[in-house]
Design an enzyme around this catalytic site. Sequence first.
Site, PDB file in Angstrom:
ATOM      1  N   GLN A 136       0.842  -1.198   0.000  1.00  0.00           N
ATOM      2  CA  GLN A 136       0.000   0.000   0.000  1.00  0.00           C
ATOM      3  C   GLN A 136       0.875   1.244   0.000  1.00  0.00           C
ATOM      4  OE1 GLN A 136      -2.356   1.996   3.264  1.00  0.00           O
ATOM      5  NE2 GLN A 136      -4.061   1.191   2.069  1.00  0.00           N
ATOM      6  N   CYS A 160      -5.300  -3.012  18.228  1.00  0.00           N
ATOM      7  CA  CYS A 160      -4.866  -2.677  16.857  1.00  0.00           C
ATOM      8  C   CYS A 160      -4.872  -1.163  16.685  1.00  0.00           C
ATOM      9  CB  CYS A 160      -5.688  -3.424  15.820  1.00  0.00           C
ATOM     10  SG  CYS A 160      -7.464  -3.279  16.012  1.00  0.00           S
ATOM     11  N   CYS A 218     -13.104  -4.308  18.653  1.00  0.00           N
ATOM     12  CA  CYS A 218     -12.893  -3.456  19.827  1.00  0.00           C
ATOM     13  C   CYS A 218     -11.852  -2.359  19.580  1.00  0.00           C
ATOM     14  CB  CYS A 218     -12.457  -4.313  21.002  1.00  0.00           C
ATOM     15  SG  CYS A 218     -10.855  -5.125  20.726  1.00  0.00           S
ATOM     16  N   TYR A 221      -6.050  11.642   3.433  1.00  0.00           N
ATOM     17  CA  TYR A 221      -4.657  11.650   2.987  1.00  0.00           C
ATOM     18  C   TYR A 221      -4.555  12.437   1.666  1.00  0.00           C
ATOM     19  CZ  TYR A 221      -4.191   7.900   6.446  1.00  0.00           C
ATOM     20  OH  TYR A 221      -4.194   7.173   7.611  1.00  0.00           O
TER      21      TYR A 221
HETATM   22 FE1  SF4 Z   1     -10.058  -6.040  18.667  1.00  0.00          FE
HETATM   23 FE2  SF4 Z   1      -8.372  -5.245  16.745  1.00  0.00          FE
HETATM   24 FE3  SF4 Z   1      -8.252  -7.734  17.673  1.00  0.00          FE
HETATM   25 FE4  SF4 Z   1     -10.299  -7.048  16.195  1.00  0.00          FE
HETATM   26  S1  SF4 Z   1      -8.167  -7.111  15.556  1.00  0.00           S
HETATM   27  S2  SF4 Z   1     -10.388  -8.177  18.122  1.00  0.00           S
HETATM   28  S3  SF4 Z   1     -10.570  -4.923  16.775  1.00  0.00           S
HETATM   29  S4  SF4 Z   1      -7.844  -5.837  18.815  1.00  0.00           S
END
Ligand code: SF4
Length: 681
Positions: A108, A349, A345, A174
Amino acid sequence: MATQSAPHPRYPRVFSPLDLGFTQIRNRILMGSMHTGLEDIEGGFERMAEYFAARARGGVGMIITGGIAPNHEGSGGGKLSTPEEAAQHRIVTEAVHAVAADVKIVLQILHAGPLAQTPACVAPSAIRSRIGRFVPNELDADGIEKQLADFANCTAQAKAAGYDGVEIIGSAGYLLSTFLVEKTNQRSDEWGGSFENRMRFPVEVIRRCRAAVGDDFIIIFRIPAMDMLEGGMSGDEVIQLAQAVEAAGATIISTHFTWHEAQVPTIATMVPRAAFAEVTGRIRQHVRVPMITSNRINMPDVAEQVLAAGHADLVSMARPMLADADLVNKAFEGREDEINTCIACNQACLDHTFTGRLTSCLVNPKACHETLLVAKPAATARDIAVVGAGPAGLAFAVEAAQRGHKITIYEAASEIGGQFNLAKRVPGKEEFHETIRYFNRMIEKLGIALKLNTRVDADMLMAAGHDEVVMATGIRPRVPDLPGIDHPKAVGYIDAILGRKPVGRRVAIMGAGGIGFDVATLITHAGPSAAVDIATFCREWGVDFAGHPRGGVTGVPIQIEKADREVVILQRRDGAPGKTLGRTTGWTHRLSLVRRGVKMIGGVTYLKIDDDGLHCLVNGVPQLFAVDTVIVCAGQLPERALHDELARRGAVVHLIGGANEAAELDAKRAIAEATELALAC
Ligand code: SF4
Ligand code: FAD
Ligand code: NAP
């Protein structure tokens, strides 16, 4: 991944290859781009190679890397503009292609424009973004030419590095997207003014990149399909842009929703699954190239439905690939119930990305740590008791059983899940059911002995003769030392969530952490949950997928169905409550409660609860909250008496999760701690 000649019985569309003419993609699921932070650390490319290779082994058809800038001024992280930099990327492309020659890996290219973390950042006009650090430097004609040349060079370097293609991000606020809307493009030359002029830069980027690499190279354009900006792009303009980038040489168009600064959640838990797919479907009717859709598509049946509805040719799953590297193979082999589902959640990440920490995953702490958290068969299989089937106990049990240990789980409740059984009742947290489903299936599959309705004590555990005991007994709610805390008006959050005690019309919530906010959401909720009903989501967030007004946002007052309750959330700390909520999701919770009329007050000293209500000082001034119910959400204390007793008696005993440390405990820490212990024992 296994192959088959006949259509897959359950997912015929997901498991049909996509022919691009010069090459084929082996199935319709791709791993969407996510910034991991690995490219910025020493040894990061080696770690990235294993992270992507694991997903390639897991069956995915195509992988898009995290965003890499084409030059310094476009950087929010690493860049790719020289042969030396390309050589580093070879580690990644070779690792992926070594797994299977037909799995594609695409770089990307992300030019952050006004959101780049450098004072050298550039944009069509010198307009600072609401969320940008710097006022960008307005590009002059030479500057524009340089950016175009840098995009083309980066694409050529990507090809030299062994990538199968590039994805150029033209959305999110962006650089490319800032040319597209008047709000950020106030130029009067050929790069601004009419929409034809405003789209000239992104289209020219595609044309230059195509010219740099020839025909047999994938170029994906990530289009701002719905930018969620007032006065943003109209549906017709999006289609006009799609057709123009197709003509300029894009192989595939991928839809992206929202700018980072917009106030509509697009991937958080409260967004319904596949909510945005119909927008992709509408654009798809106007172009010939394949289209990718994305956002909250976290299970294979959802991907199949999206493809069957004709909304897209390919489905992007980004976070679900962090949560389970083997998602695609599990679907292929009919093991969907073993998928560790992304619960949206954002805690490990995106919240990590936006606070400068390495990306991982709440339900899978091995994500982006594949070379560090390695599961090897146990040197000596041991008989281990796990006390407590909350996220910590469950994560330990599954990981340790997979390594060959004999595991027995003791759980006092009648079902596994611990506090996730409370969380899953909160509107917007329906996905928490999936984590419990996953653990139930893994317990069954791995032959873990599960003793429900069994509250163990030290005598029972000593008599059972296990080699080791893992204490995952969680927490008990903190009961503040306050006159009247035992008054009938005072209700603990567990009783309130489970409906074990009545909650009146006028409510004060004592404590403004995640649980205080969740309780407020639960008790002010009425009607269907927006998280499972797209029409409700649209009403609550002012979005119109079908009509596609400018930006996709209606601009009409938000309509939220809510319970007939007056609620106030209180905290002792000064300032506005909600500061401790997740970086990328906290604002959605705050905004949604404000729209339900919930008041939030900081700087509170609690004095007493009596028949009149909750007596406080607010910033030193006496105030009575004349409420029917005070719901206590004042944090937690570790539940570890049993541990101390066992340790005293000489048992080999470990502590994890809330039982170990209740302060600032969340499921991310509970699962990570459990996984690390299971890999070490
Ligand atoms: Fe939570 Fe991110 Fe894991 Fe999905 S990828 S369960 S949003 S921490
Ligand atoms: P627990 O989940 O508390 O599990 C402990 C288990 O041990 C329980 O099932 C208990 O019955 C059992 N047990 C205790 N003593 C014994 C005994 N003697 N014998 C047998 N069994 C015993 N976290 C997040 O990260 N994100 C969120 O969005 C989130 N939302 C939440 C929403 C709500 C409403 C609540 C209440 C919590 C939320 N949490 C969230 C917090 C998260 O659920 C906890 O951090 C996590 O559950 C802690 O895991 P644990 O395994 O340590 O403890
Ligand atoms: P928390 O976030 O620690 O909040 C506890 C609240 O109680 C705070 O507002 C605190 O603020 C107050 N408090 C602490 N001691 C008190 C006392 N003696 N008297 C009165 N008030 C007191 O804990 P939580 O809300 O119970 O949540 C537990 C964990 O679950 C959290 O760590 C959170 O990460 C996790 N969780 C996460 C989410 C999510 O959406 N990510 C949702 C729910 C839970 P003051 O001291 O300023 O009053």
